[in-house]
Design an enzyme around this catalytic site. Sequence first.
Site, PDB file in Angstrom:
ATOM      1  N   SER A 177       0.878  -1.191   0.000  1.00  0.00           N
ATOM      2  CA  SER A 177       0.000   0.000   0.000  1.00  0.00           C
ATOM      3  C   SER A 177       0.902   1.225   0.000  1.00  0.00           C
ATOM      4  CB  SER A 177      -0.869   0.030   1.260  1.00  0.00           C
ATOM      5  OG  SER A 177      -1.620  -1.131   1.378  1.00  0.00           O
ATOM      6  N   LYS A 207      -7.448   1.465  -2.403  1.00  0.00           N
ATOM      7  CA  LYS A 207      -6.991   1.086  -1.055  1.00  0.00           C
ATOM      8  C   LYS A 207      -7.100   2.279  -0.096  1.00  0.00           C
ATOM      9  CE  LYS A 207      -4.760  -1.076   2.277  1.00  0.00           C
ATOM     10  NZ  LYS A 207      -5.273  -2.209   3.030  1.00  0.00           N
ATOM     11  N   LYS A 222       0.464   5.581   8.303  1.00  0.00           N
ATOM     12  CA  LYS A 222       1.160   5.625   7.004  1.00  0.00           C
ATOM     13  C   LYS A 222       0.150   5.784   5.866  1.00  0.00           C
ATOM     14  CE  LYS A 222       1.793   1.910   4.940  1.00  0.00           C
ATOM     15  NZ  LYS A 222       1.219   1.119   3.825  1.00  0.00           N
TER      16      LYS A 222
HETATM   17  P1  NAD Z   1       5.945  -5.881   7.209  1.00  0.00           P
HETATM   18  O1  NAD Z   1       6.657  -4.710   7.748  1.00  0.00           O
HETATM   19  O2  NAD Z   1       5.593  -7.023   8.114  1.00  0.00           O
HETATM   20  O3  NAD Z   1       6.783  -6.520   5.979  1.00  0.00           O
HETATM   21  C1  NAD Z   1       7.525  -5.782   5.055  1.00  0.00           C
HETATM   22  C2  NAD Z   1       8.730  -6.591   4.647  1.00  0.00           C
HETATM   23  O4  NAD Z   1       9.483  -5.834   3.706  1.00  0.00           O
HETATM   24  C3  NAD Z   1       9.684  -6.909   5.805  1.00  0.00           C
HETATM   25  O5  NAD Z   1       9.980  -8.291   5.844  1.00  0.00           O
HETATM   26  C4  NAD Z   1      10.925  -6.066   5.500  1.00  0.00           C
HETATM   27  O6  NAD Z   1      12.130  -6.664   5.955  1.00  0.00           O
HETATM   28  C5  NAD Z   1      10.872  -6.019   3.992  1.00  0.00           C
HETATM   29  N1  NAD Z   1      11.626  -4.897   3.433  1.00  0.00           N
HETATM   30  C6  NAD Z   1      11.643  -3.600   3.828  1.00  0.00           C
HETATM   31  N2  NAD Z   1      12.461  -2.879   3.050  1.00  0.00           N
HETATM   32  C7  NAD Z   1      12.989  -3.725   2.142  1.00  0.00           C
HETATM   33  C8  NAD Z   1      13.902  -3.589   1.066  1.00  0.00           C
HETATM   34  N3  NAD Z   1      14.445  -2.414   0.772  1.00  0.00           N
HETATM   35  N4  NAD Z   1      14.204  -4.696   0.353  1.00  0.00           N
HETATM   36  C9  NAD Z   1      13.644  -5.902   0.625  1.00  0.00           C
HETATM   37  N5  NAD Z   1      12.788  -6.100   1.636  1.00  0.00           N
HETATM   38  C10 NAD Z   1      12.470  -5.037   2.383  1.00  0.00           C
HETATM   39  O7  NAD Z   1       4.636  -5.305   6.499  1.00  0.00           O
HETATM   40  P2  NAD Z   1       3.291  -6.111   6.145  1.00  0.00           P
HETATM   41  O8  NAD Z   1       2.355  -6.059   7.309  1.00  0.00           O
HETATM   42  O9  NAD Z   1       3.630  -7.411   5.507  1.00  0.00           O
HETATM   43  O10 NAD Z   1       2.652  -5.097   5.064  1.00  0.00           O
HETATM   44  C11 NAD Z   1       3.145  -4.988   3.746  1.00  0.00           C
HETATM   45  C12 NAD Z   1       2.240  -4.023   3.002  1.00  0.00           C
HETATM   46  O11 NAD Z   1       0.892  -4.518   2.996  1.00  0.00           O
HETATM   47  C13 NAD Z   1       2.170  -2.619   3.628  1.00  0.00           C
HETATM   48  O12 NAD Z   1       2.127  -1.661   2.625  1.00  0.00           O
HETATM   49  C14 NAD Z   1       0.867  -2.654   4.420  1.00  0.00           C
HETATM   50  O13 NAD Z   1       0.286  -1.371   4.583  1.00  0.00           O
HETATM   51  C15 NAD Z   1       0.011  -3.551   3.551  1.00  0.00           C
HETATM   52  N6  NAD Z   1      -1.056  -4.257   4.266  1.00  0.00           N
HETATM   53  C16 NAD Z   1      -0.819  -4.808   5.478  1.00  0.00           C
HETATM   54  C17 NAD Z   1      -1.861  -5.459   6.158  1.00  0.00           C
HETATM   55  C18 NAD Z   1      -1.639  -6.056   7.533  1.00  0.00           C
HETATM   56  O14 NAD Z   1      -2.634  -6.413   8.193  1.00  0.00           O
HETATM   57  N7  NAD Z   1      -0.403  -6.231   7.997  1.00  0.00           N
HETATM   58  C19 NAD Z   1      -3.129  -5.530   5.582  1.00  0.00           C
HETATM   59  C20 NAD Z   1      -3.341  -4.990   4.323  1.00  0.00           C
HETATM   60  C21 NAD Z   1      -2.290  -4.346   3.666  1.00  0.00           C
END
Ligand code: NAD
Length: 297
Positions: free
Chosen positions: A97, A172, A240
């Site tokens: 997102s 979204k 965010k």
């Molecule tokens: P998270 O922080 O758990 O995972 C993100 C991952 O990206 C981590 O493993 C991190 O190490 C990796 N990362 C960060 N920078 C990086 C880079 N430069 N290179 C490679 N890897 C890198 O986040 P999440 O909860 O999995 O969410 C991911 C996305 O989905 C976000 O945009 C969030 O808003 C969206 N989202 C999350 C949820 C939820 O319930 N968690 C629900 C809907 C949407």
Amino acid sequence: MGKIGFIGLGIMGVPMAKNLIAAGYSLVVFDIVNEAVEKLEAAGAERGSSPADVASKAGDIIITMLPNSPQVTEVVLGANGLMDGCRSGQVVVDMSSIAPLISRGLGEALAGRGVEMIDAPVSGGQEKAEKGTLAIMAGGKPETFERVKDVLAKMGASVSLVGELGAGQITKLVNQMIVGVNIAVIAEGMSLAKKSGVDPRKVYEAIRKGLAGSQCLEDKAPRMFEGRYDPGFRVALHIKDYWNVLETSRSVGSAAPLSAQVAEMMIALAGEGRDTLDHGALGLYYEKLNGVNLKEI
Ligand code: NAD
């Protein structure tokens, strides 16, 4: 189609990638956190050494599931980024997102290398990611969407093409606006009930099948009555999303007064160190504001 590239193995990325493996696809994956990659290696995925390496080993499709715009920009345009390893004909599907304007800018940069982009953020959280029942809202060219929709369907219960590149992110943001204000007004209303000497649980039971009933009410009101704020969707992530809502609203001249207010409430929660709680913790914000305890019977 060759291996699917998958970058970003966090709360959402791990179960989504695992569902692709369970559906029979081969994956090449990357994350800056080693343990995250190990989880996918254990499930049968190949480890890539950088986004560029993933792009060069992947077949047609590379998926990203990263926190926000700066991380997606880094992975696409940064040193050893996707741009350094991609080739004409590939499709980058960004499921993070992020800000719609950034999404469009990255799409333009990739197009310069003959690479198509689809934005496909999700709604549903960890549980639906695990069950493969996310709501996936996509933007991009219809013919490009056709090439990726079967893969997306392995992670979601619904996959909708809403418009051009960036339309998925706009969708979204609308989703997050509606959810945020809903949660806030549930807490506001239940505070009024409590303060008036009426049991909020009975209010909930009385109204849930009427027009005020919603998935938000079903999920968040019981949490407020139990004081259960384990995530779920973290306050920090919703803040965010609100930055992206407000920035996008300003860029197109669309007023968003309710979103601005709820964003401030969430920032106040974060200021108290509650940014890792579920966004239902707006219940705590209102408890403090009104001096009530929604848990008390
Ligand atoms: P998270 O922080 O758990 O995972 C993100 C991952 O990206 C981590 O493993 C991190 O190490 C990796 N990362 C960060 N920078 C990086 C880079 N430069 N290179 C490679 N890897 C890198 O986040 P999440 O909860 O999995 O969410 C991911 C996305 O989905 C976000 O945009 C969030 O808003 C969206 N989202 C999350 C949820 C939820 O319930 N968690 C629900 C809907 C949407």
